[in-house]
Design an enzyme around this catalytic site. Structure first.
Site, PDB file in Angstrom:
ATOM      1  N   ASP A  86      43.729  18.164  54.717  1.00 56.34           N
ATOM      2  CA  ASP A  86      44.596  17.405  55.617  1.00 56.34           C
ATOM      3  C   ASP A  86      44.255  17.768  57.062  1.00 56.34           C
ATOM      4  OD1 ASP A  86      46.996  15.901  56.430  1.00 56.34           O
ATOM      5  OD2 ASP A  86      47.821  17.884  56.849  1.00 56.34           O
ATOM      6  N   ASP A 116      46.429  16.847  60.474  1.00 56.88           N
ATOM      7  CA  ASP A 116      47.577  17.284  61.277  1.00 56.88           C
ATOM      8  C   ASP A 116      48.418  18.286  60.492  1.00 56.88           C
ATOM      9  OD1 ASP A 116      47.932  15.002  63.680  1.00 56.88           O
ATOM     10  OD2 ASP A 116      46.914  14.299  61.874  1.00 56.88           O
ATOM     11  N   ASP A 176      49.719  20.315  53.784  1.00 51.45           N
ATOM     12  CA  ASP A 176      50.937  20.959  54.280  1.00 51.45           C
ATOM     13  C   ASP A 176      52.212  20.238  53.902  1.00 51.45           C
ATOM     14  OD1 ASP A 176      50.566  18.707  55.860  1.00 51.45           O
ATOM     15  OD2 ASP A 176      51.211  19.676  57.709  1.00 51.45           O
TER      16      ASP A 176
END
Length: 238
Positions: A27, A29, A189
């Site tokens: 991922d 961001d 996240d």
């Protein structure tokens, strides 16, 4: 030391069911880069144009993860503008213009990210970034922060016409890297990453420092939870 998610699970196995890890799908961001400062600045510039009060950066952090449209919608509501409303399209255009100007100015890799990527590459793992951010923002951001050279592929939501947790972005990344989902590990996240990885058939590790939309990642279905990308690399290379 890396900690496992609080569910019934076995320690992360880099040769699960006899299938070794050959690729890592990361991922952007909240996992590779701390982009909240630039996103919050663009949000507040957009809100100022709408005559609305600014939001604290921490509030904007909790809105990150489902793409720009959702970020703008959540920010407008938090600033006191009920939706739907006729000002949304203008707000989206304004945010895009401000973010194009600010993208990459204050964004930085999280501590240990560069070193962890270098270790993975040295171990001959193939690396892809899989993000809900649009390609127009992703490419310059990766270049400005020096991460582009670490990656073998980049997959954005607008390239494949679907956003995480849809499995399509992860499947496309596997195709580009020439691996099967069983040979890939997703590192992210949020629930978008965990659910998308499961739907794709990939193993998944979640970091605790990212943008989880206010959810504790330890409550999500993952093979493990780590405090840093370096700890993720430790698991992958052990």
């Amino acid at each position: 030391m890396a900690s496992l998610a609080p569910r019934e699970s076995t320690p992360f196995d880099s040769h699960q069911a006899g299938v070794p890890v050959r690729a890592v799908l990361l991922d952007l961001d909240g996992t590779l880069l701390d982009t909240a400062p630039d996103l919050a600045a663009a949000v507040n510039a957009m809100l100022a144009e709408q005559g609305l009060d600014s939001l604290p950066e921490q509030a904007v952090r909790d809105f990150i993860g489902q793409g720009i449209a959702r970020l703008v919608e959540r920010s407008l509501v938090a600033a006191g503008l009920p939706l739907p409303c006729e000002r949304l399209e203008h707000a989206l255009r304004a945010f895009g213009a401000h973010y194009a100007r600010l993208n990459g100015k204050a964004s930085r890799p999280f501590p240990g990210v560069v070193e962890a990527l270098e270790r993975m590459r040295a171990a001959h793992l193939r690396l892809a970034c899989v993000t809900n951010k649009a390609a127009a923002f992703t490419a310059p951001l990766l270049e400005k922060t020096g991460l582009a050279q670490q990656l073998d592929a980049v997959v954005t939501s607008d390239q494949v016409g679907a956003r995480k947790p849809d499995p399509a972005p992860f499947l496309h990344a596997c195709k580009l890297l020439q691996v099967t989902p069983a040979e890939a590990v997703v590192i992210g996240d949020s629930a978008n990453d965990a659910e998308g990885a499961r739907a794709t058939g990939c193993r998944v590790l979640l970091v605790t420092y990212g943008y989880s939309e206010g959810r504790d990642v330890r409550s999500l279905d993952a093979d493990g939870v780590v405090a840093t990308l370096g700890e993720a690399a430790d698991w992958l290379l052990s």
